[in-house]
Design an enzyme around this catalytic site. Structure first.
Site, mmCIF file in Angstrom:
data_model
loop_
_atom_site.group_PDB
_atom_site.id
_atom_site.type_symbol
_atom_site.label_atom_id
_atom_site.label_comp_id
_atom_site.label_asym_id
_atom_site.label_seq_id
_atom_site.Cartn_x
_atom_site.Cartn_y
_atom_site.Cartn_z
ATOM 1 N N ARG A 100 -54.673 5.359 40.517
ATOM 2 C CA ARG A 100 -53.825 4.165 40.543
ATOM 3 C C ARG A 100 -53.225 3.905 39.161
ATOM 4 O O ARG A 100 -52.047 3.547 39.043
ATOM 5 C CB ARG A 100 -54.642 2.956 41.003
ATOM 6 C CG ARG A 100 -53.846 1.677 41.170
ATOM 7 C CD ARG A 100 -54.657 0.633 41.924
ATOM 8 N NE ARG A 100 -53.904 -0.603 42.087
ATOM 9 C CZ ARG A 100 -54.103 -1.709 41.376
ATOM 10 N NH1 ARG A 100 -55.048 -1.730 40.443
ATOM 11 N NH2 ARG A 100 -53.378 -2.782 41.577
ATOM 12 N N HIS A 149 -49.272 3.509 38.251
ATOM 13 C CA HIS A 149 -48.745 2.301 37.620
ATOM 14 C C HIS A 149 -48.125 2.606 36.264
ATOM 15 O O HIS A 149 -47.185 1.926 35.843
ATOM 16 C CB HIS A 149 -49.856 1.257 37.483
ATOM 17 C CG HIS A 149 -50.112 0.505 38.743
ATOM 18 N ND1 HIS A 149 -50.126 -0.872 38.814
ATOM 19 C CD2 HIS A 149 -50.353 0.930 40.001
ATOM 20 C CE1 HIS A 149 -50.373 -1.257 40.051
ATOM 21 N NE2 HIS A 149 -50.522 -0.174 40.793
ATOM 22 N N ASN A 164 -50.772 -5.987 37.773
ATOM 23 C CA ASN A 164 -51.793 -5.090 37.240
ATOM 24 C C ASN A 164 -53.142 -5.771 37.070
ATOM 25 O O ASN A 164 -54.017 -5.279 36.343
ATOM 26 C CB ASN A 164 -51.343 -4.515 35.890
ATOM 27 C CG ASN A 164 -50.330 -3.394 36.046
ATOM 28 O OD1 ASN A 164 -50.323 -2.689 37.050
ATOM 29 N ND2 ASN A 164 -49.468 -3.235 35.065
ATOM 30 N N HIS A 212 -54.054 5.902 48.849
ATOM 31 C CA HIS A 212 -54.899 4.831 49.381
ATOM 32 C C HIS A 212 -56.001 5.362 50.291
ATOM 33 O O HIS A 212 -56.771 4.589 50.848
ATOM 34 C CB HIS A 212 -54.045 3.806 50.145
ATOM 35 C CG HIS A 212 -53.239 2.927 49.252
ATOM 36 N ND1 HIS A 212 -52.253 2.084 49.718
ATOM 37 C CD2 HIS A 212 -53.275 2.747 47.906
ATOM 38 C CE1 HIS A 212 -51.718 1.428 48.700
ATOM 39 N NE2 HIS A 212 -52.327 1.814 47.598
#
Length: 299
Positions: free
Chosen positions: A37, A41, A69, A167
């Site tokens: 992740r 990001h 975040n 995910h």
């Protein structure tokens, strides 16, 4: 940028990063999804330049402190790898490279595909919370919003559905999706697209009193804890945690991709590796880049 980039300047670089991930996973199984992740990001804001690692200062609110975040983790692992590499090969391996190699290794350790990565990314000197808010997708987005978000980074609809497959591992914070359970339209209702039986299970784990620290597994079959296609089968069974996942059935291209991956782990692995590689090359090496001494601050 080149494959085997550190073969002469720091031959053990990739091995150090991998071993750091192995040790960290023994201490915290979820670190692999945290770093995956983190890589996403970082890539979607300013490109793959480790801007997500820069700490805020009195004069600047950095990406890591943006509301989007809030639950971003994995910083300590990157710092640990960087500390070792600075001893082994001072001022050689960028924080940006460490993020992307660590994410690749996390996927591998969770049973996903291994894919070769080029090195040579430079660390950026700019990190603004407002940019994270501008570019990062939200778990509440519908497929049209996601399409625009990913298209801005030159990703196709198929690649959108592919990268969403990250995910398949990790956990979701109750506060990120509680509205789907208790207040979907603002009238105290439940999202009708969510399987009712599964919704009851989620409510048992995420009561209305749940705090922002409470979490549930991203998949309906948490015992797997591996990179697999349960995530895609969950979408087809209306058992996705996030709106942004369930909405993939609402576009013919993303739905076709979901169906294909639900039925073929081999195809999913092949396309997931390609999409992660493409993501790792987003907007690399803008002018003014550097190799940071410490990942949390510019030189």
């Amino acid at each position: 940028m080149a494959y085997n980039y550190y073969s002469k300047s720091c031959p053990l670089a990739e091995q150090v990063i991998y071993q750091t991930m192995v040790i960290a996973k023994q201490l915290h199984a979820g670190i692999t999804s945290d770093v995956t992740r983190l890589a996403f990001h970082d890539a979607f804001v300013e490109g793959c330049d480790a801007s997500a690692l820069i700490k805020s200062t009195p004069g600047n609110l950095a990406e890591m402190n943006a509301s989007v975040n809030k639950f971003l983790e994995g910083f300590e692992l990157i710092d640990a790898a960087k500390f070792q590499l600075e001893i082994l090969c001072p001022n050689t391996v960028s924080c940006a490279d460490i993020i992307q190699f660590a994410a690749r290794d996390g996927v591998r350790l969770d049973g996903g595909p291994f894919y070769a990565l080029p090195g040579g990314r430079l660390d950026g000197r700019v990190s603004k919370a407002s940019r994270a808010t501008q570019f990062l997708p939200l778990p509440t987005m519908n497929v049209s919003e996601l399409k625009a978000n990913f298209a801005a980074k030159n990703f196709t609809l198929e690649e959108l559905a592919t990268l969403s497959g990250a995910h398949t591992i990790g956990e979701a914070h109750c506060s990120s999706f509680k509205d789907r359970l208790y207040n979907f339209t603002g009238n105290g209702d439940q999202d009708p697209s969510l399987d009712p039986t599964y919704a009851r299970e989620l409510k048992a784990k995420c009561p209305q009193s749940a705090t922002s620290d409470d979490t549930v597994p991203m998949e309906s079959e948490p015992s797997t804890s591996k990179v697999n296609t349960v995530y895609y089968r969950d979408i087809l069974r209306s058992k996705s945690i996030f709106t942004s996942d369930q909405t993939l059935v609402n576009d013919p291209i993303t739905r076709a991709t979901v169906v294909q991956f639900a039925n073929s782990t081999e195809i999913f692995f092949q396309k997931f590796a390609a999409a992660m590689l493409k993501m790792s090359l987003l907007e690399v090496n803008k002018p003014g880049g550097e190799i940071r001494y410490h990942c949390g601050s510019i030189n």
